[in-house]
Motif scaffolding. Structure first.
Motif, short mmCIF file in Angstrom:
data_model
loop_
_atom_site.label_atom_id
_atom_site.label_comp_id
_atom_site.label_asym_id
_atom_site.label_seq_id
_atom_site.Cartn_x
_atom_site.Cartn_y
_atom_site.Cartn_z
N ARG A 101 -0.67 2.44 -8.74
CA ARG A 101 -1.84 3.28 -8.60
C ARG A 101 -1.93 3.91 -7.20
N VAL A 102 -0.84 4.52 -6.78
CA VAL A 102 -0.79 5.22 -5.50
C VAL A 102 -0.28 6.63 -5.72
N ASN A 103 -0.61 7.52 -4.78
CA ASN A 103 -0.14 8.91 -4.90
C ASN A 103 1.17 9.14 -4.17
N ALA A 104 1.64 8.12 -3.42
CA ALA A 104 2.93 8.19 -2.74
C ALA A 104 3.46 6.77 -2.63
N TYR A 105 4.74 6.60 -2.80
CA TYR A 105 5.28 5.24 -2.81
C TYR A 105 5.05 4.54 -1.47
N SER A 106 4.96 5.31 -0.38
CA SER A 106 4.74 4.71 0.94
C SER A 106 3.37 4.05 1.05
N ASN A 107 2.46 4.32 0.11
CA ASN A 107 1.14 3.70 0.13
C ASN A 107 1.09 2.38 -0.63
N ILE A 108 2.22 1.96 -1.19
CA ILE A 108 2.28 0.63 -1.81
C ILE A 108 2.04 -0.41 -0.72
N LEU A 109 1.29 -1.46 -1.02
CA LEU A 109 0.96 -2.48 -0.03
C LEU A 109 2.16 -3.36 0.25
N GLN A 110 2.23 -3.84 1.48
CA GLN A 110 3.33 -4.72 1.87
C GLN A 110 3.36 -5.98 1.01
N LYS A 111 2.19 -6.48 0.63
CA LYS A 111 2.14 -7.70 -0.17
C LYS A 111 2.76 -7.50 -1.56
#
Length: 233
Positions: free
Chosen positions: A201-211
């Motif tokens: 549920r992000v608009n860019a893969y870089s916004n995926i959480l580290q966890k």
């Protein structure tokens, strides 16, 4: 005193940028950069009270450094959050506390007798232990809160891109995709990235959480395209 973290300067407990660089294993020029950034953010009034520019000498040549109050020190090292850095910050907190008590005692006209001195030291030790325990809990909670918000760092993003490349090439070269539907390898890339972003549920893969990094990597390694022709670039 050698290896002293905090010292008395004009009855104020301070440390300096050279000590910070050495104890946090950073280059002095990087610490100076961090200090100047925080001075700019904090404004002139705060900076004049808490940052004092000075110099030190090496082989007859003068170089700049800064003396910092406890408030200035806290502001500069707030973002140093490795395990080792947190332990070092705790040592500084203890030393600022001790130095402030020392300066206060030096200014008191009445000298304590041996019994009073022992009791005062015991009280200070107890207070320091309580302060450190409280600081550890605050740091633990802060790190927990940060872990919920931190997105992928550069190395994790690079690892994720490599994993996507590897997965797409494997699927394409082993004829494990319907090439009539996907037509080009580029469309397979697009499908995988879209599914990954939708999954988290992000608009860019870089916004995926580290966890979620390890779970996302497993998602990529096990991903297969959908053969219904609904995927698009």
């Amino acid at each position: 005193m050698e290896n002293q973290l905090v010292f008395n300067k004009e009855n104020i407990a301070v440390t300096d940028s050279l000590i910070i660089a050495e104890t946090f294993d950073k280059q002095h020029k990087d610490v100076l950069r961090d200090i100047r950034i925080q001075m700019d953010y904090a404004g002139e009034e705060f900076s004049q009270r808490n940052f004092a520019p000075s110099n030190y000498e090496v082989r007859g040549k003068q170089y700049p450094k800064y003396d910092l109050t406890e408030e200035a020190f806290t502001l500069v090292v707030f973002g140093y959050n490795t395990k080792e850095a947190v332990q070092t910050k705790i040592k500084f907190i203890q030393e600022f506390k001790r130095m402030k008590e020392y300066i206060q005692n030096q200014q008191q006209p009445k000298a304590m007798n041996a019994k009073e001195s022992i009791l005062a030291n015991m009280k200070l030790t107890i207070q320091l232990n309580e302060d450190v325990d409280g600081m550890k809990e605050d740091i633990k909670q802060l790190r927990h809160d940060m872990d919920k918000k931190l997105t992928l760092d550069y190395s994790q993003q690079q690892a994720m891109r490599n994993a996507v490349n590897k997965r797409v090439h494997k699927l394409w070269n082993e004829d494990m995709v319907d090439k009539k539907v996907y037509e080009t390898m580029r469309r397979v890339y697009a499908a995988l990235w879209k599914n990954l972003k939708d999954a988290y549920r992000v608009n860019a893969y870089s916004n995926i959480l580290q966890k979620d990094f390890e779970e996302a990597m497993s998602f990529i390694e096990g991903w297969r395209p959908i053969f219904n022709g609904s995927q698009s670039a």
